[in-house]
Structures are given as C-alpha cells and as structure tokens.
Design an enzyme around this catalytic site. Structure first.
Site, PDB file in Angstrom:
ATOM      1  N   GLU A  74       0.828  -1.213   0.000  1.00  0.00           N
ATOM      2  CA  GLU A  74       0.000   0.000   0.000  1.00  0.00           C
ATOM      3  C   GLU A  74       0.858   1.257   0.000  1.00  0.00           C
ATOM      4  O   GLU A  74       0.737   2.133   0.860  1.00  0.00           O
ATOM      5  CB  GLU A  74      -0.967  -0.018   1.192  1.00  0.00           C
ATOM      6  CG  GLU A  74      -1.885  -1.216   1.127  1.00  0.00           C
ATOM      7  CD  GLU A  74      -3.053  -1.168   2.113  1.00  0.00           C
ATOM      8  OE1 GLU A  74      -3.040  -0.330   3.022  1.00  0.00           O
ATOM      9  OE2 GLU A  74      -3.981  -1.988   1.948  1.00  0.00           O
TER      10      GLU A  74
ATOM     11  N   GLU B 109      -3.911  -8.928  -0.299  1.00  0.00           N
ATOM     12  CA  GLU B 109      -4.365  -8.812   1.093  1.00  0.00           C
ATOM     13  C   GLU B 109      -5.887  -8.847   1.050  1.00  0.00           C
ATOM     14  O   GLU B 109      -6.495  -8.088   0.294  1.00  0.00           O
ATOM     15  CB  GLU B 109      -3.855  -7.503   1.686  1.00  0.00           C
ATOM     16  CG  GLU B 109      -3.836  -7.496   3.188  1.00  0.00           C
ATOM     17  CD  GLU B 109      -3.189  -6.227   3.749  1.00  0.00           C
ATOM     18  OE1 GLU B 109      -2.027  -5.936   3.399  1.00  0.00           O
ATOM     19  OE2 GLU B 109      -3.867  -5.542   4.521  1.00  0.00           O
TER      20      GLU B 109
END
Ligand code: GAL
Length: 810
Positions: free
Chosen positions: A402, A478
């Site tokens: 991220e 994820e």
C-alpha cells in the site's frame, strides 16, 4: 536456509548466551539472544500515544490513538555486549545479524564495525580489520524512535547473530544460487552458481555433490572455469526428481567444496528444493507446472506473548496450525522474514511471499522507513534476496505494501527500479506488491507493469481492473480483514463494518453500554470500511480463473493496530487474526478450514451454548434469538436443539452468507444441547457435532503442544505451549470464565510466558498469573539444558482447583 559449516577452517557459532543488556548503560542484565526487551511490559497507554490521522484507513482528521504499536515500551535505546573468541591465526571473521530492532550500530573492541538502518533485514559485518586473537568485546547499540511503525516492531536483538570464521580462501554463501531451470517427471535441470570473495588462482576450483533427502548421491560435478569475480556455474541433471511443494516439501542438499590441488579449502552445505514457479495469463499461478490458487495468510513477525524474539518451536506451531487449516502460503507482511522462519517453511511445506517495505519515500508514519528509503532500498533488496533466494518456499518477492506513491509517475519509476533490482538478483521469481488504489495504480502504470499485480481488498474492483491488466490475472495480495474475538458473540447478529462495542462509541446502542468490552463478535460478520468477509473473497477466488489466490489479513492476531478500537483504551492488539494472539483458533479458523483443507472434513458449530452461567451475561438469553452457524465442507446439515429439529438446510450459492456457511437464524436459546448432523452431496449422513450447555466449573484441562510430541529437547530453547481450559465435570468448556490463574514451573525448565488472547488485557505476558479469557489461555514453558521432567502446575485460587502436567525433557 542456513549454510552449515563442514570444513575445519570454517566455524560458525550462534551467539546465544553471555550477553549483557542495558537501556541506560548503568544497570546491566544477563540475557540470551534472541531477545525482545519490551515484551515484558508493562503495558501503558503512554508508550505509543499518538495524535494522528491514519490515511490508509480513510480518516479525515487526526485523533488520539493508543495501543497502535502494542502499548509496550519498545521506544528508546538498547545496548548489548558480550565477548567473542577469535582463534589465533584466524584469517577472516564476520558477524551475520538476522535482524536487530532498530538501527543497529555494531562495535568491536570499541571501534565502529558497521551499521544497518532497517531493523528487519539480515546484514553481515566483516570484523577482520578490528579483531584480535582471544577475547574481543562486541557491542551493539540500538535505537527505536517513536512513530516509526504501524504495529509492534519489537525491540532488541530479536533474531539470531552468528560469528563466522573462515580462511582467506572461502566460499561466499550469498553468491551461491541454486535454481531449477527445467522440470519434468523424469528429469530436472538444476543450475548452481557458486562464488568466493575474491578471484581464484589457476589451481583452484569447486566440487559439488548433490544428495537427496536420504543422503544418496544424485549428482557430482567439478568446475575449474571460474570468472574473474570468482564465480562458477554448474549444471546438474537429476533423474526422477522429487519436486518440492507444500504437500511434498522434499529437500536436497548441495555439498559445495572449494578445492586447491586436491586439498579442501572450504566447504558449505546448502539445502534446496527442486521446483518451478510461473505466472501467466493461461495458467495463472503454477508450481511445478500445475495451476493452483494460493490459499495464503499475512503474518506480522511477532509471536504474541514472546514478542518479536524468534523461536523455532513457536514458528513451527504457527506454520503447522496454518497448514492444518489448509493454508499453503504466508506473506511476511510487511518486511523481511527471519531465516529461521524460512527454514521451517522449506521443511514443513509452506509457500512464501517475502515482502520488503511498508513505505518508500512517503512516510506512512512520521519516522518510518521513509527516512532511509532513498539511501538504503538497494542494499535492503540485495540482502533480502541474496540471503533468501535458495529457499524453495519463497515463490515471489514483494517490493511494497500500500505504497502511497502507487498512483504517480515517481511511484512508477521506483516500482520499476525495485522490480528490476529483484530480477537482476533472482530472475526465477515473480515480483509483486500490495496495491490499495486499483484505478490510480493502473493509470500510473504501476499495476500494469508488475509481474504479479496484487490488490489489497476492494474485491468489487477486481472485474474492472482485470480488463485493464495486460498480465491477464491478479492476486488478492491482502484480503478479508474480518475482525473477531475468540469466544465473543454479539447480539443481534448483523453484518456491520467498524462495529465498536464500547460505551463511548457514538453509534452504539445506549442500552448495550453495559456490555461495552472492546471486543468483536465471532459470528464473523464484522469488518472494516475498506475490507470484507471471507465469503466475499471466495466468490472471486472460486468463480474467476484469473484471480490467482489470496493472502488473508491475518493468520494470527498481532501486537498493535487494534482496529476497530484504535481510539479505545485498553485495546492493544489486533482483532484480525484467524487465530488469537495466544495461537488459539477463533471460529473463523474453521470457516477457512472448511473451504481450504481438502484432505480432512470440518464440522464446527457456533456459538457456545452456555448463556446462563456468567453474571456478565445475566443468563438472559433464554427464549432469545441466538443464531447457530455450522462451518463445514459438507453441503447440507440439520440442526437440533434438545432433540427438536430446526430444519435441514443446504448451502445456497446465490446468497452472500449461505454459499459457504450453514446458518440457522431463528433459533431460540434454551439450555441443553445443540447438535448438527451433516450430509454429503449424495445425501448420506456424514458426521455430527454436539455443543452442550456447561454445568458448574469443576476442572482445569491442560493440553500440551510440543514440536516433538510428547517431548521437549534439553537445549534451553525448546518451548511447550499448554492450553488451559476451565471445564465442567464432563469436560465442557465454561465459555465465559475469566478466573485468575497462577502458574508454577518446577523441574527441567522454566516459565516463559502466558497469553489469553484478550486484546484488552493489560496483564503482563511474562508474569506467572493471568485471567482466563472466555475459559482459556495458553502457558508457554521453556526446557532447561538438562534432561529431566518439567512440571507445570496451574491453580485457580477462587475455585480451589489445581492441575499439573509433566513434560519429559530428553
Ligand atoms: C491494510 C494494511 C495492513 C493492515 C490492514 C488492516 O490496509 O496493508 O497493514 O493495516 O490494512 O485492515
């Protein structure tokens, strides 16, 4: 994979004992390494109190956060010292740190020998110029600054340190690279690169023997064609190879000998696996040419009550528990793994996505790795890959999680540099990263140029993304981030995001304030604003060939990041785990197992059926709606409450919550028992499970887990995990018990730690007393170095109960 010393002139010593540790350099204590100075606590809100806006969580304003990095005293300085012995005539010595938290500076005999910025990486320090024969003073200085982590990083020399002594003519294990270049059922071609630190002279060369798991010689080559940089390449053809996979974790060993005129100069042993990895539009993810969907979990590095200090038995327990669930891969979120963990993944059969960074240039927390990225990324990637590329378990590298720059031109450039760096050190594995902005990362070209485009959450964007990805596949890098607390059930049972059962929560029903407890419900219906339920991921995993697998957030609860209670004290650890912080399975474990474990059946009923014993609950569920769920791989089940059928139902692919679960939503609670009978696809009765209302608390049950059941090894380092449960006279768990227990260890071992999995508990992991959390906790004991019997005695003062367990140490 550890390279083991063989030749006389190579000596490898793990520096475990004899360390002194201090935080103020005034008072010193004896410690063993691996060591985590912060895990004993005390827990305190003040350690990591922050006023921040968590951008990743979509927050608009800064608010006060507590427990974000575990509420443990990890911030500050730490000093370690010990003597090391250098033999007279020693030509070369180096130290290999597998990670030290953080910013380790290493001194030998008072002089700076080296430094590494990132606390998670393996690094080597050549101490030859500073060493002398005999005693040498080794000192390590560590510095942990505040707001440098989004989770509990641990503190100290938390992974092993090795002293490696060699001659002038030595093999460099990081220049050894063993990879499978061709594989069929009858033959494998394995290429081996070996290297030394300096050019070889004319009479020198390498000899390599490849042995199978039984020690049988399956390949033998000599090589005297050596490059200027001292590297040589050899190729082996191995007949009827045993490929490595999670199901068959077969390991070979290469014995690498460095020779001169028939004389052995150095020798190392390197384990490896024969296996290939490929990702493609046509085949998705393929291991050994066979397409499979990755059934993975993300793991932070802490080991619950042991903190960050690595331990082999604890890691084996983690991996074995995940394997039993049917999990076949882990993602070492969001940093480099320990060598010990990779060795275990190789030998037990667990695929690994080895990650590197949680941030690049843009700081996700004020003092995070962004401080170092520019100067250090190359060195960090290099050490990650050189130290780990011989592990067959590692199937891909991850260059980030991220990363805020993912939507920019600068992000694209950095991403390419990182991916190229990985390729140049290891052309055999694909590279990925976890992207959380699908559109932006596709537009910037970051997602479209990764070997494996990995997307975190937001499954509803998968369809749009796939149309724009030239790769033709994507990975759920994820997934889920469903939250729950073991043994906690909230009513009414609803699908919610960001539910907070706390008195201050504005949206929380005032009538329910009395039940405020900082916990999440184990009906597995609660998630975060950015995340979803396991069921939501599986629809994509099952229905779309181009989704190549997932990594669930997370396999185990971890210290820090107590979402959705980031602002609620005393929450100090996560709720995301499939297992709790003590390693005990939550209900969700059985949900994943019912879909992932194809070898064994799963039948698991929830909730517990004892809603009248505890004062907390006031015994008030009688006659109230108390939904019952069954997590099973079977398609059909009939539920009975005290013998009365509640209906026979089947999974229903058309409904979000009924495709993977059997649910009876209109069950009224009455004490007694619930029983499910399950049926296979042909309608045959396949099994049943009963959950009973518990009677009065009557007994303590102690169940030990050890890596070599039923024994502990007398090495001072082996751990047993004893699950303690309070039960009635028939052995039924008292599911809401919170009795205070005490622990005493005598004989061949010592008390190590205790954990009950309660994310709001402020009791120390290292004191021999703790409350039960929903009837259970786990005590960890350590073997001594002498053989004998270790006895753990558990006492419940209130109930005047005690129970002991003996474990042989031999
Ligand atoms: C993700 C992040 C993880 C963790 C998780 C919690 O966005 O990558 O590190 O914070 O959210 O849901």
């Amino acid at each position: 994979m550890a390279v083991t010393a063989l030749a006389q002139n190579r000596q490898e010593t793990t520096l475990t004992e004899g360390w002194l540790f201090s935080q103020d350099q005034q008072t010193w204590q004896n410690v063993c390494v691996p060591h985590d100075w912060a895990i004993a606590g005390p827990f305190d809100k003040k350690w990591d109190l922050q006023k921040v806006r968590i951008e990743q969580n979509g927050e608009k304003e800064a608010t006060e956060k507590s427990g974000r990095s575990g509420a443990l005293p990890w911030i500050g300085e730490g000093h370690y010292k010990r003597n090391i012995q250098i033999p007279a005539g020693c030509k070369h010595a180096e130290l290999m740190f597998d990670g030290a938290m953080a910013e380790p500076t290493v001194y030998l005999n008072g002089q700076k020998a080296g430094y590494w910025a990132y606390g998670y990486n393996t690094f080597r320090i050549d101490i030859t110029p500073l060493m002398k024969a005999g005693d040498n003073l080794l000192e390590v200085h560590l510095k942990n600054v505040e707001e440098s982590s989004r989770w509990y990083p641990g503190a100290g020399i938390y992974r092993p340190v090795k002293l490696i002594i060699t001659g002038d003519d030595r093999i460099d294990p990081w220049k050894t690279f063993i990879r499978t270049t061709r594989l069929s059922s009858s033959q494998a071609v394995v290429d081996v690169t070996v290297g030394t630190g300096s050019p070889l002279d004319a009479h020198q060369g390498f000899e390599i023997e490849v042995r199978d798991a039984k020690g049988k010689l399956v390949g033998h080559e000599h090589c005297s064609e050596i490059s200027n940089s001292g590297e040589a390449n050899l190729s082996f053809t191995i007949q009827e190879p045993h490929p490595w996979s999670p199901e068959t974790p077969y390991l070979y060993t290469a014995h690498i000998k460095y020779m001169q005129n028939g004389q052995l100069l150095d020798e190392v042993k390197q384990k490896f696996g024969i296996r290939t990895v490929k990702v493609s539009k046509e085949g998705g993810f393929q291991l050994n040419g066979i397409t499979r969907k990755i059934k993975g979990v993300c793991l932070h590095h802490d080991l619950g009550p042991l903190g960050a200090a690595v331990n082999k038995a604890a890691l084996i327990r983690q991996i074995k528990t995940m394997k039993d669930m049917g999990c076949d891969a882990i993602r070492t979120s969001h940093n480099m793994p320990s060598q010990m963990q990779m060795d275990i993944c190789d030998s037990l059969g667990m695929m690994v996505m080895a990650e590197s960074f949680d941030m690049w240039l843009y700081p996700k927390c004020k003092n995070g790795y962004a401080r170092f990225f520019e100067d250090w990324w190359k060195k960090d990637i290099e050490n990650l890959i050189l130290a780990n590329r011989n592990h067959p378990s590692i199937i891909m590298w991850s260059i980030g999680n991220e990363i805020p720059e993912q939507g920019s031109a600068q992000g694209k450039e950095i991403s390419e540099n990182l991916q190229n760096a990985c390729h140049s050190l290891d052309p055999t594995r694909p590279v990925t990263q976890g992207l959380d902005h699908a559109e932006a990362s596709i537009k910037s070209g970051v997602a479209t140029t990764m070997d494996v485009p990995g997307f975190n959450y937001r499954v509803h964007k998968y369809q749009n993304s796939i149309g724009q990805l030239p790769q033709g596949f994507l990975l759920g890098s994820e997934t889920a981030s469903t939250v729950s607390s073991r043994g906690v059930y909230k009513f009414p049972v609803e699908v919610t995001d960001n539910s907070q059962y706390a008195s201050w929560a504005p949206s929380y029903d005032p009538q329910a304030i009395l039940k405020a407890d900082g916990q999440c419900s184990s009906y597995d219906l609660e998630y975060c604003s950015w995340s979803n339920l396991p069921d939501d991921d599986w629809v994509w995993q099952d229905d779309k060939d181009w989704v190549i697998g997932e990594f669930v957030w997370t396999g185990y609860d971890y210290l820090g990041e107590p979402t959705p209670y980031d602002e609620y004290w005393p929450s100090r650890s996560s709720y995301f785990g499939i297992c709790d912080l003590a390693g005990l399975p939550k209900d969700r474990y059985w949900l994943y197992r019912s879909r992932w474990n194809k070898d064994e059946h799963t039948i698991h009923l929830l909730p517990h059926w004892t809603w009248g014993l505890s004062k907390k609950d006031k015994g008030n569920r009688i006659g109230k709606m108390t939904p019952v769920y069954c997590y099973t791989d079977y398609p059909t089940g009939e539920l009975f409450v005290n013998g009365k059928s509640q209906g026979k139902i089947s999974k229903n692919p058309a409904e979000r919550l009924d495709r993977y679960r059997l649910r009876w939503n209109n069950v009224k609670y009455e004490p007694g028992e619930i029983k499910v009978v399950v049926y296979d696809a042909q309608g045959n009765k396949a099994g049943e499970q009963t959950v009973k209302t518990a009677g009065k608390p009557a007994a303590l049950k102690l169940e030990a887990w050890t890596q070599n059941s039923p024994l502990l090894k007398p090495n001072g380092d082996d751990l047993a995990f004893i699950t303690v449960s309070l039960t009635d006279a028939d052995g039924t768990l008292i599911p809401q018990a919170d009795d205070q227990l005490t622990f005493e260890v005598t004989g061949a071992g010592s008390f190590e730690a205790v954990c009950n999995g309660d994310a709001t508990s402020l009791e120390s992991f290292k004191a021999p007393t703790m409350k039960l959390f929903n009837g259970q906790l786990v005590v960890v004991v350590r073997s001594s170095k002498e053989a004998g019997t270790l006895t753990l005695k558990v006492t419940d003062e209130k109930l005047k109960l005690s129970k002991s367990i003996d474990i042989a140490v031999q």
